[in-house]
Every structure is written in C-alpha cells, then in structure tokens.
Design a protein around this motif. Structure first.
Motif, PDB file in Angstrom:
ATOM      1  N   SER A  52       0.837  -1.204   0.000  1.00 23.29           N
ATOM      2  CA  SER A  52       0.000   0.000   0.000  1.00 23.29           C
ATOM      3  C   SER A  52       0.872   1.254   0.000  1.00 23.29           C
ATOM      4  CB  SER A  52      -0.901   0.013   1.246  1.00 23.29           C
ATOM      5  OG  SER A  52      -1.752  -1.102   1.259  1.00 23.29           O
ATOM      6  N   LEU A  53       1.930   1.238   0.821  1.00 28.34           N
ATOM      7  CA  LEU A  53       2.841   2.397   0.860  1.00 28.34           C
ATOM      8  C   LEU A  53       3.494   2.599  -0.508  1.00 28.34           C
ATOM      9  CD1 LEU A  53       4.332   4.662   2.339  1.00 28.34           C
ATOM     10  CD2 LEU A  53       6.032   2.963   3.069  1.00 28.34           C
ATOM     11  N   ASP A  54       3.945   1.511  -1.112  1.00 26.73           N
ATOM     12  CA  ASP A  54       4.568   1.624  -2.447  1.00 26.73           C
ATOM     13  C   ASP A  54       3.609   2.282  -3.431  1.00 26.73           C
ATOM     14  OD1 ASP A  54       7.025   0.562  -1.770  1.00 26.73           O
ATOM     15  OD2 ASP A  54       6.453  -1.499  -2.252  1.00 26.73           O
ATOM     16  N   HIS A  55       2.328   1.914  -3.341  1.00 24.12           N
ATOM     17  CA  HIS A  55       1.319   2.471  -4.250  1.00 24.12           C
ATOM     18  C   HIS A  55       1.186   3.983  -4.037  1.00 24.12           C
ATOM     19  CE1 HIS A  55      -2.285   2.127  -6.814  1.00 24.12           C
ATOM     20  NE2 HIS A  55      -2.736   3.109  -6.080  1.00 24.12           N
ATOM     21  N   LYS A  69      11.051   3.796   4.255  1.00 25.04           N
ATOM     22  CA  LYS A  69       9.731   3.193   4.012  1.00 25.04           C
ATOM     23  C   LYS A  69       9.249   2.437   5.251  1.00 25.04           C
ATOM     24  CE  LYS A  69      10.003   0.886   0.136  1.00 25.04           C
ATOM     25  NZ  LYS A  69       9.607   0.269  -1.137  1.00 25.04           N
ATOM     26  N   GLU A  70      10.172   1.763   5.926  1.00 16.43           N
ATOM     27  CA  GLU A  70       9.775   1.021   7.131  1.00 16.43           C
ATOM     28  C   GLU A  70       9.305   1.977   8.222  1.00 16.43           C
ATOM     29  OE1 GLU A  70      13.238  -1.415   7.708  1.00 16.43           O
ATOM     30  OE2 GLU A  70      12.334  -3.108   6.631  1.00 16.43           O
ATOM     31  N   GLU A  71       9.938   3.133   8.311  1.00 24.37           N
ATOM     32  CA  GLU A  71       9.508   4.122   9.314  1.00 24.37           C
ATOM     33  C   GLU A  71       8.109   4.631   8.991  1.00 24.37           C
ATOM     34  OE1 GLU A  71       8.431   7.586  11.189  1.00 24.37           O
ATOM     35  OE2 GLU A  71       9.082   7.794   9.107  1.00 24.37           O
ATOM     36  N   LEU A  72       7.857   4.895   7.699  1.00 20.60           N
ATOM     37  CA  LEU A  72       6.528   5.382   7.295  1.00 20.60           C
ATOM     38  C   LEU A  72       5.453   4.318   7.526  1.00 20.60           C
ATOM     39  CD1 LEU A  72       7.278   7.273   3.956  1.00 20.60           C
ATOM     40  CD2 LEU A  72       6.338   8.270   6.051  1.00 20.60           C
ATOM     41  N   ALA A  73       5.781   3.056   7.209  1.00 21.19           N
ATOM     42  CA  ALA A  73       4.806   1.977   7.407  1.00 21.19           C
ATOM     43  C   ALA A  73       4.481   1.823   8.885  1.00 21.19           C
ATOM     44  CB  ALA A  73       5.360   0.672   6.839  1.00 21.19           C
ATOM     45  N   ALA A  74       5.509   1.958   9.742  1.00 20.48           N
ATOM     46  CA  ALA A  74       5.277   1.855  11.189  1.00 20.48           C
ATOM     47  C   ALA A  74       4.448   3.045  11.681  1.00 20.48           C
ATOM     48  CB  ALA A  74       6.616   1.797  11.923  1.00 20.48           C
ATOM     49  N   ARG A  75       4.746   4.249  11.142  1.00 28.56           N
ATOM     50  CA  ARG A  75       3.983   5.429  11.540  1.00 28.56           C
ATOM     51  C   ARG A  75       2.516   5.285  11.125  1.00 28.56           C
ATOM     52  NH1 ARG A  75       5.467  11.014   8.910  1.00 28.56           N
ATOM     53  NH2 ARG A  75       7.564  10.145   8.973  1.00 28.56           N
TER      54      ARG A  75
END
Ligand code: B16
Ligand code: MG
Length: 222
Positions: A52-55, A69-75
C-alpha cells in the motif's frame, strides 16, 4: 465432497476497516505532500501494508530507501491503531454476523485469512473473535495475496484439507489467492472484477449459503 471449513477475508467481507486504513494513509500522504483521496484508497483494499505504501509513493513519484519506508509503514500503523480504538460492532458489515452463524450451524469450521497483521485486534474490537476458530497470521506467511499462502495457512490451522474449504473475498487478488490454494472461491462485490470466483454475491448480506454449499470442489481438487 462436502465442505468442512469456511475461510473469510476480513476487510470488505466481515468488517469495514477500509475507512480506518484510509484515515491513516491520508495522514501519511498529507505529511509527504502526495494527493490521495478515497478513490485512490480503493486500490489498496486487500493489499498488504508495504504494498500500500509503495502504491502511495508511486502516486507522488516519490522514491525512498527501505529504512525510510519502514519508518513510514510503522507510523501509518500507529495512526491506524489509534483509529482502530473507535471501531465497534457497528463496523461489522451487514449480514456478516448472520453468515458466520449460518456457516457454524452448517457444521463448518470458521477461519479468517486477512492481509492485515492487525486481524486479531480488528476481530476483537468488532466483537467477532469468539466466533472464529482460527485466524491466520499475515506476519508469518512468506507471500501475500494473490499467492495462496495465507489461505493455506488458515486451512492448516483449522486442520482441514484445502479442497474441503470455501473462501470468501472482496478483492480480485484475494480471489486469485483462494483459487491458487485450490479452494472454491466466493467473490463479494462486482462480478466483473471478481470474474475468477466460482460464485459472486454483491455483498456479504446477499450471500446465499445454501447455494454456496451446493457447489462442488473444482476438478483439480477431487
Ligand atoms: P495492516 P484484508 C487488508 O485487509 C486491507 O484491505 C488493506 O487495506 C490493508 O492494507 C491490509 O489488510 C494490511 O493491513 O496494515 O493492518 O497489516 O482485506 O486482507 O482483510
Ligand atoms: Mg478484503
């Protein structure tokens, strides 16, 4: 062969958690300065967190390294968990409680195969956890939908052969996953989008379980 288990996708089949995912992704998109609306959110249904983040990043033509990206996904997940605190049994989709009860009365074991790593918490918030025999853990499967892994993990957890399972899904990738698991697939939504399903109903409330149980496993399953 008679079916022995019914395996349900979560978001879009049993509960409406898409609006909560949208609220969380919208905050992330706003923070990144990427335009993102409810129409864009449709493409994320059934897609796992990093997918979803990649999209969303692709919508903004933004490229980031894996730690960012991992930080954004965790946020995003933090925002989602905040939103999840507002979920109640009012977020159960119409017909879902009755469908679970009918499937139980028909003697089927009941499983959930969701892309969400928060599936147990979602079921708990909605008051459905006690109705389910096994929730497959999305964090423990190698490949996400459309791979069959999560449905196979759920069948294994229920101790039922895949050929004796019927799966319910609202996303095309999920229907592909069910078929790849050699299960009978019931689509919930648009018959054109879910053309790969063995049978499609417009909504969970429209599911005719008797019609479902009259289906026979596909030739590859016999
Ligand atoms: P999480 P499903 C999916 O649930 C949602 O439809 C999708 O929007 C979400 O990104 C995905 O779960 C992962 O959720 O971030 O909680 O792990 O339809 O497979 O039940
Ligand atoms: Mg879904």
């Amino acid at each position: 062969m008679a079916f022995r288990a019914a395996i349900f996708d979560l978001d879009g089949v049993l509960v409406d958690s898409a609006r909560l995912h949208f609220v969380a992704w919208k905050r992330i998109a706003d923070e990144l300065g990427i335009a993102f609306d409810e129409h864009d959110n449709e493409a994320l249904k059934g897609v796992d967190r990093m997918g979803s983040l990649d999209h969303i990043l692709a919508l903004g033509a933004v490229s980031l390294d894996l730690p960012a990206k991992e930080e954004l996904a965790a946020r995003k997940n933090g925002y989602y968990l905040d939103a999840l605190a507002t979920m109640t049994d009012a977020d159960i989709l119409p017909g879902a409680t009755a469908l679970l009860a009918s499937a139980r009365a028909a003697g089927l074991a009941l499983g959930v195969a969701s892309a969400s790593r928060n599936a147990v918490m979602v079921l708990e918030r909605a008051g459905l956890l006690d109705s389910i025999d096994f929730v497959a853990d999305a964090a423990k499967v190698a490949r996400s939908k459309p791979a069959p892994d999560i449905f196979l993990a759920c069948a294994a957890g229920l101790d039922v052969a895949p050929a004796a399972c019927v799966g319910f899904e609202d996303a095309a990738a999920g229907v592909t996953a069910i078929k790849a698991a050699d299960m009978v697939a019931i689509g919930i939504g648009d018959a054109g989008i879910l053309a790969e399903a063995d049978l499609v109903f417009a909504s969970t409330a429209a599911v005719d379980l008797d019609q479902v149980l009259r289906l026979t496993p596909a030739p590859s399953q016999v």
